[in-house]
Enzyme design. Structure first.
Site, PDB file in Angstrom:
ATOM      1  CB  SER A   1      22.763  55.279  19.179  1.00 44.56           C
ATOM      2  OG  SER A   1      22.430  54.088  18.489  1.00 44.56           O
TER       3      SER A   1
ATOM      4  CB  SER B   1      23.687  53.557  15.639  1.00 45.48           C
ATOM      5  OG  SER B   1      23.123  54.819  15.864  1.00 45.48           O
TER       6      SER B   1
ATOM      7  CE  LYS C   1      22.705  50.906  20.423  1.00 44.70           C
ATOM      8  NZ  LYS C   1      22.478  51.360  19.033  1.00 44.70           N
TER       9      LYS C   1
HETATM   10  N1  GLN Z   1      22.186  59.360  14.338  1.00 44.35           N
HETATM   11  C1  GLN Z   1      20.987  58.785  13.840  1.00 44.35           C
HETATM   12  C2  GLN Z   1      19.827  59.163  14.723  1.00 44.35           C
HETATM   13  O1  GLN Z   1      20.047  59.838  15.673  1.00 44.35           O
HETATM   14  C3  GLN Z   1      21.113  57.295  13.729  1.00 44.35           C
HETATM   15  C4  GLN Z   1      21.024  56.592  15.026  1.00 44.35           C
HETATM   16  C5  GLN Z   1      20.999  55.108  14.873  1.00 44.35           C
HETATM   17  O2  GLN Z   1      21.450  54.559  13.861  1.00 44.35           O
HETATM   18  N2  GLN Z   1      20.438  54.442  15.860  1.00 44.35           N
HETATM   19  O3  GLN Z   1      18.715  58.826  14.517  1.00 44.35           O
END
Ligand code: GLN
Length: 483
Positions: free
Chosen positions: A151, A175, A76
């Site tokens: 994400s 995410s 990532k």
């Molecule tokens: N969807 C959540 C957010 O937007 C989690 C994102 C994540 O785990 N990085 O914060």
């Protein structure tokens, strides 16, 4: 040689069926040919990959290979990678070439893995659909009109499309698990502190945790053997022994106590998904587990609590992007203030700005008690719910997401609707607990994920529970049409 799991590829390398250079070249060619459909990579590190693959083949020839030597992995684009652009999906870091490796990158390099490239992600890991990336959305290989989740959407899309056998991800509120669910993968969010956060670009530091995204639990275990452990460079990393995560994958599940939280299987859940979750739990009963209904009464509060705490921490973490030290700087600033304002105004995208504003507001004098402190109190209640339930059962099971992958653009106009996507994943991060998502069926041609939650540092148990299911079912082996 493509379309194999890490474990199968490791065997192929060991038996001399192919070399790491051949394998790496095959993946690089496939990425070149196919990734315009998915936009799963931000940067492909061809030269680095071939150098590492050559070194891995030499290590193997000298008899010094580990189980990870020569295996291609995608990372990532939130993990700092020395000499490689590390963007966190943001214009702010579009020109940032990291001068050092994140601990996770260093660990994979030390184990002899090959870095194929850096995967697409929501900007600074803020999102549930990969649509907030500066580099454009990534697309779900199961249906390219749909999102791959976020994400870590690029990591998920890359694996599902066969462009990488496995990838790293990070999980602040879901995410790793949510994109794994949307793309029919196995994702593990470890206990907070199990994997070092050093060099992982910070979103919300008390919630962020790196982990593996793979095709099977066995592969996730192989990756955890590389990633887990104490890191002197991360003061929140845990000083606990790291087991061999592959050792107990096959342990029988007789007597395993499963808790099904009624709040996870409520009316809000799409009924076809509920049927699949119940069917998966039946499968576990056949494997010797017992099931009881449990209650996590504060589940619904995880969304408002998380969406105060995460933005508050983000507003503080992202203050470093000011155009002075590194990253984007606006053209011809008139003075210092103009530089700060325009750099941040031009460098950050809409969702990131929204989070910074919400977070700054929640931390400001006069509102701190009403929002931030209250959210922290709720966080404690959520944690206590889990501690109570996990003193009675071994694992908690439920859906990873309320729906399968939604369409691109479907939720972008309403941030709250997007935030509600995270209803089943956020609470674990607030509590610091480990959780997995594994494939458990299909709904209208799109994958559905079963979430498995364990006690602190129960990753070995979770992987065992996931692996046994994958020995008994073949949902995880399904691939998108044509792949
Ligand atoms: N969807 C959540 C957010 O937007 C989690 C994102 C994540 O785990 N990085 O914060």
């Amino acid at each position: 040689m493509l379309n194999k799991t890490l474990a199968e590829l490791a065997k192929g390398l060991d038996q001399g069926e192919f070399s790491s250079v051949e394998l790496t070249q095959a993946y690089l060619e496939r990425i070149k040919r196919e990734d315009s459909k998915y936009n799963s990579f931000i940067t492909v590190t061809e030269e680095l990959a071939l150098t590492q693959a050559t070194a891995a083949d030499e290590t193997r020839a000298a008899g010094n290979a580990t189980s990870m030597t020569g295996l291609p992995i995608a990372h990532k684009d939130i993990f700092c990678t020395q000499g490689v652009r590390t963007s966190a999906g943001s214009k702010m870091l579009d020109n940032f070439v990291s001068p050092y490796d994140a601990t996770v990158i260093r660990q994979f390099n030390a184990a002899g893995a090959v870095t194929l490239g850096k995967t697409n992600m929501d900007e600074f890991a803020m999102g549930s659909s990969n649509e907030s990336s500066f580099y454009g959305p990534s697309r779900n290989p199961w249906n390219t009109d749909h999102v791959p989740g976020g994400s870590s959407g690029g990591s998920a899309a890359a694996i599902a499309a066969g462009l990488a056998p496995a990838a790293t991800g990070t999980d602040t509120g879901g995410s790793i698990r949510q994109p794994a669910a949307f793309c029919n993968l196995t994702g593990l969010k470890p206990t907070y502190g199990r994997v070092s956060r050093y060099g992982m670009i910070a979103y919300a530091s008390s919630l962020d945790q790196g982990g593996p995204m793979a095709q099977t639990a066995e592969d996730a275990a192989m990756m955890m053997n590389v990633m887990a452990g104490l890191d002197p460079l991360d003061s929140t990393s845990a000083d606990r022994q790291v087991p061999d995560y592959t050792a107990k994958l096959d342990a029988p599940l007789t007597g395993l106590k499963i808790g099904l939280p009624k709040e996870f299987l409520s009316a809000n859940l799409n009924p076809e998904m509920a049927t699949l979750i119940h069917a998966a739990v039946k499968e576990y009963e056949a494997l010797g587990a017992t099931v009881t209904e449990v209650s996590l009464p504060n589940t619904a509060l995880s969304v408002p609590a998380y969406y105060i705490i995460a933005p508050a921490e983000a507003s503080s973490n992202l203050s470093r992007f000011d155009g002075v030290r590194y990253g984007y700087r606006c053209e011809d600033p008139k003075n210092l203030e103009d530089m700060y304002k325009r750099t941040r105004g031009e460098g950050f995208g809409t969702e990131v700005k929204r989070r910074i504003m919400v977070g700054t507001y929640a931390l400001s004098e006069g509102f701190y008690d009403a929002y931030y402190k209250k959210a922290q109190q709720i966080r404690r209640l959520i944690q206590e719910d889990f501690v109570r339930v996990l003193s009675e059962v071994d694992v908690i099971m439920g859906p990873t997401t309320p729906t399968p992958a939604f369409k691109l653009g479907e939720k972008t106009s309403d941030p709250v609707e997007m935030y509600m996507e995270d209803i089943f994943t956020l609470s674990l991060n607030l509590a610091g607990l480990p959780g997995m998502s594994i494939p458990c069926g299909m709904n209208n041609g799109l994958p559905v994920g079963l979430q498995i939650i364990g006690n602190y540092f129960a990753e070995e148990k979770l992987l065992n529970v996931a692996h046994k299911f994958q020995q008994a079912t073949d949902w995880h082996t399904l691939k998108p049409a044509g792949l």
